[in-house]
Write an enzyme that holds these catalytic residues in place. Sequence first.
Site, short mmCIF file in Angstrom:
data_model
loop_
_atom_site.label_atom_id
_atom_site.label_comp_id
_atom_site.label_asym_id
_atom_site.label_seq_id
_atom_site.Cartn_x
_atom_site.Cartn_y
_atom_site.Cartn_z
N CYS A 100 0.86 -1.19 0.00
CA CYS A 100 0.00 0.00 0.00
C CYS A 100 0.90 1.24 0.00
CB CYS A 100 -0.90 -0.02 1.24
SG CYS A 100 -1.69 1.56 1.60
N CYS A 104 -3.09 7.72 -1.73
CA CYS A 104 -4.40 7.84 -2.39
C CYS A 104 -5.48 8.42 -1.49
CB CYS A 104 -4.87 6.48 -2.89
SG CYS A 104 -3.56 5.35 -3.34
N THR A 191 -4.18 5.18 7.31
CA THR A 191 -3.17 4.76 6.33
C THR A 191 -2.17 5.89 6.06
OG1 THR A 191 -4.76 3.28 5.30
CG2 THR A 191 -2.90 3.95 3.95
N GLU A 257 -0.60 1.76 9.16
CA GLU A 257 -1.82 2.35 9.69
C GLU A 257 -1.55 2.76 11.14
OE1 GLU A 257 -2.18 -0.35 7.66
OE2 GLU A 257 -3.24 0.73 6.09
N HIS A 292 -12.52 5.96 -3.06
CA HIS A 292 -11.56 5.00 -2.53
C HIS A 292 -11.90 3.57 -2.98
CE1 HIS A 292 -7.86 4.78 -0.44
NE2 HIS A 292 -8.27 3.85 0.41
N TYR A 296 -9.29 0.91 -5.25
CA TYR A 296 -8.92 -0.50 -5.03
C TYR A 296 -8.90 -1.30 -6.33
CZ TYR A 296 -8.96 -0.18 0.07
OH TYR A 296 -8.66 0.13 1.37
N CYS A 299 -4.96 -0.26 -7.10
CA CYS A 299 -3.84 -0.63 -6.23
C CYS A 299 -3.78 -2.13 -5.96
CB CYS A 299 -3.87 0.16 -4.93
SG CYS A 299 -5.06 -0.40 -3.70
N GLU A 447 -7.29 -5.44 4.34
CA GLU A 447 -7.72 -4.15 3.83
C GLU A 447 -8.64 -4.31 2.62
OE1 GLU A 447 -4.96 -1.34 2.13
OE2 GLU A 447 -5.76 0.20 3.45
FE1 SF4 Z 1 -3.33 1.97 0.05
FE2 SF4 Z 1 -4.75 1.15 -2.06
FE3 SF4 Z 1 -5.85 2.82 -0.26
FE4 SF4 Z 1 -3.92 3.63 -1.96
S1 SF4 Z 1 -6.00 2.93 -2.49
S2 SF4 Z 1 -4.06 4.08 0.21
S3 SF4 Z 1 -2.63 1.80 -2.04
S4 SF4 Z 1 -5.19 0.70 0.08
FE FE Z 2 -7.09 1.69 2.01
#
Ligand code: SF4
Ligand code: FE
Length: 483
Positions: A100, A104, A191, A257, A292, A296, A299, A447
Amino acid sequence: MALKTPEQYEESLRKMNFKIYLMGERVENPVDHPIIRPSMNSVKMTYALAQNPQHEDLMTATSHLTGKKINRFCHIHRNTEDLIKKVKMQRLMGQKTGACFQRCVGMDAINAVDSVAFEMDKKLGTKYHERFIKFLLMMQEEDLTVDGAMTDPKGDRSLSPGKQADPDLYTRVVDKRKDGIVVRGAKAHQTGALNSHWILVMPTMTMTKEDSDYALSFVAPADAEGILYIYGRQSCDTRKLEGGEIDVGNKQFGGHEALMVFDNLFVPWENVFMCGEYEYSGALVERFAGYHRQSYGGCKVGVGDVLIGAAALAADYNGAAKASHIKDKLIEMMHLNETLYACGIACSAEGHQTSSGNYLIDLLLANVCKQNVTRLPYEIARLAEDIAGGLMVTMASEQDLRHPEIGKIVEKYFKGVASVPTEHRCRVLRLIENITLGTAAVGYRTESMHGAGSPQAQRIMISRQGNLDHKKKLAKEIAGIKD
Ligand code: SF4
Ligand code: FE
């Protein structure tokens, strides 16, 4: 300076004065702390790739405020192409870090606040959007990493914020002064908080009139007086203290985190974007969560690419690559991973403009994306473990491999294909272990389940956005049913 170099980013963090506790001790230098540093390296990569001409198109954008080139993580999406590039950038970042990369949450937060603050000002005559734009200009100009903070600890889930035995279990304003507000409470699972320059706080859920003290959005420097962090443990994290490089699986990169605690934090009015306007709390939560959930689809896919590659290597090193069931499992992993990507791209391509001019993803498809992410990475991880074999969790340590006497035995009996050094096999199995069970499993597994909202939150949104009545009407027409 609209783009920081990775070195400038690291230096800027060194100047921060965080109050952090990790395993019972105050951490004075988080940047060089062996448990924290890999997570900083991941964020640093967002700066490094932005300098690389090969990735410029994905990693940078043109500011709609200044026309300057900025990091895409600081950008307000102007069209569906921006939304698609965001997902592609996240896939690239996942591929480069296998973890991660944290930045983001701030990008998703600014995009959610931009449209909601604009709508508030239009309807209520407030000055929130104006204030927000001032902050955004600084964020873009200084290439800041901002931590979007949404999730409150929430205490007893059957009670509303104001009915909790301890009212601080939801973040709230405890005093409104002439010059600003005083905030108490906490944000959980934050995060990348300690790799961030600023935090952008949002309400945790739709608030009612009685809970309007909890309808709160503001920015603060991440190291402001009045903010304390308690670092979250991860599975196998103390392996990073051993100083080796094989057993950690991913020596360079990670995520983190932390619990973020507001102990009477003072926030000047110019940094407040919502204070009591509970009718807008739902829209802010819904849009941030939507962005968000889209994220996902990028990422997790990038980290999935690394995991699939590692599983394929493990099969090569085991001499099993030609077995038809192994080939089929790798195909299945790719199919599942690309399904997630398709969801991320689809909700972006179907995005639309909001009243402030920025672009919002299609909320139904973004929720479908995240709902799939609560499932498919688990199956991908299961297949990776299947292909890797049991040695992934029973293998001897790096110290044994390097031992002057027993090292030879480890080398001999953990050998797979004769042409491949045993160390290569150890490294790839540890990487799979890291993503499926170790520190990176926070990001890739749990996550995937709970990040950006637990599965039930998406099902509620799908039921709201799915337009069942329209589907019934379609069925009636085809079936010739007249009411
Ligand atoms: Fe982490 Fe993915 Fe959230 Fe970006 S979108 S902060 S990489 S979990
Ligand atoms: Fe996240």
